[in-house]
Design a protein around this motif. Structure first.
Motif, short mmCIF file in Angstrom:
data_model
loop_
_atom_site.label_atom_id
_atom_site.label_comp_id
_atom_site.label_asym_id
_atom_site.label_seq_id
_atom_site.Cartn_x
_atom_site.Cartn_y
_atom_site.Cartn_z
N SER A 1 0.94 -1.17 -0.26
CA SER A 1 0.10 -0.51 0.03
C SER A 1 1.09 0.96 -0.23
O SER A 1 0.15 2.66 -0.37
CB SER A 1 -1.44 0.53 1.46
N ALA A 2 2.03 1.16 0.80
CA ALA A 2 3.11 2.22 0.00
C ALA A 2 3.55 2.68 -0.83
O ALA A 2 4.18 3.40 -0.90
CB ALA A 2 4.33 2.10 1.21
N ASP A 3 3.68 1.34 -1.99
CA ASP A 3 3.91 1.33 -3.35
C ASP A 3 3.07 1.86 -4.77
O ASP A 3 1.64 1.60 -4.03
CB ASP A 3 4.40 0.67 -3.51
N VAL B 1 1.71 8.97 -1.78
CA VAL B 1 1.49 8.28 -1.30
C VAL B 1 0.42 7.71 -1.22
O VAL B 1 -0.28 9.02 -1.05
CB VAL B 1 1.76 7.51 -0.07
N PRO B 2 0.11 6.46 -1.75
CA PRO B 2 -1.27 6.39 -1.94
C PRO B 2 -1.94 5.68 -0.36
O PRO B 2 -1.85 5.62 0.75
CB PRO B 2 -1.38 4.84 -2.33
N LYS B 3 -3.16 6.34 -0.36
CA LYS B 3 -4.00 7.32 0.77
C LYS B 3 -4.68 4.98 1.44
O LYS B 3 -4.67 5.24 2.61
CB LYS B 3 -5.19 7.44 0.82
N ILE B 4 -4.38 4.48 0.51
CA ILE B 4 -4.61 2.96 1.27
C ILE B 4 -3.57 2.46 1.79
O ILE B 4 -4.24 1.89 3.11
CB ILE B 4 -5.20 1.90 0.56
N PHE B 5 -2.16 2.92 2.31
CA PHE B 5 -0.88 3.27 3.13
C PHE B 5 -2.08 3.75 4.02
O PHE B 5 -1.48 2.71 5.47
CB PHE B 5 0.30 3.55 2.53
N GLU B 6 -2.32 4.72 4.39
CA GLU B 6 -3.29 5.26 5.59
C GLU B 6 -3.81 4.14 6.04
O GLU B 6 -4.12 4.35 7.02
CB GLU B 6 -3.17 6.80 5.45
N TRP B 7 -4.77 3.75 5.83
CA TRP B 7 -5.96 2.85 5.98
C TRP B 7 -5.16 1.77 6.72
O TRP B 7 -5.60 1.87 7.52
CB TRP B 7 -6.83 3.06 4.92
#
Length: 134
Positions: free
Chosen positions: A21-23, A74-80
């Motif tokens: 998710s960070a990529d 960074v994709p917001k899904i990383f935060e999720w």
């Protein structure tokens, strides 16, 4: 007390969720893994908790959205994923990580950047030095 084998297996899943998710190039792969884990994680109690979290906080709503961390998009899904992990940690009374701490740990490292201090000075075999099996 949690079985150390199960804890190690679970940590591998967390590692995959966070690194993917960070990529920015793996956003959809991360989302697919999250949905797969919701239905297939080895622990039925964890599966139920994950499904409940996903009903409240929809990971699909993160797709195509970005946050800025360390000057990087960074994709917001990383935060999720960090929020999901912290939710689990809160229930287990474990450490809560900031988004910045998590990103520093899971971001894609530069080619010349060691992943840990222990590998900074490590010299391993090159491809030519690896023994070949007959």
């Amino acid at each position: 007390m949690q079985d150390p084998t199960l804890a190690k297996e679970a940590s591998g899943y967390w590692d995959c969720i966070h690194r993917l998710s960070a990529d920015p190039d793996a956003e959809m792969l991360a989302l697919s893994l999250i949905h797969w884990l919701k239905d297939n994680f080895f622990c039925p109690v964890c599966r139920k908790h994950m499904a409940l979290f996903m009903e409240t906080y929809h990971p699909n709503s993160c797709i195509g959205r970005r946050i800025i961390l360390q000057g990087q998009s960074v994709p917001k899904i990383f935060e999720w994923g960090v929020q999901l992990h912290n939710n689990v940690n809160r229930n287990k009374k474990s450490r809560i990580y900031t988004i910045e701490e998590a990103y520093e740990r899971y971001r894609k490292k530069a080619e010349d950047e060691p992943c840990t201090l222990s590998c900074m000075n490590a010299v391993g075999p090159t491809v030519e030095e690896v023994p070949r099996t007959p």
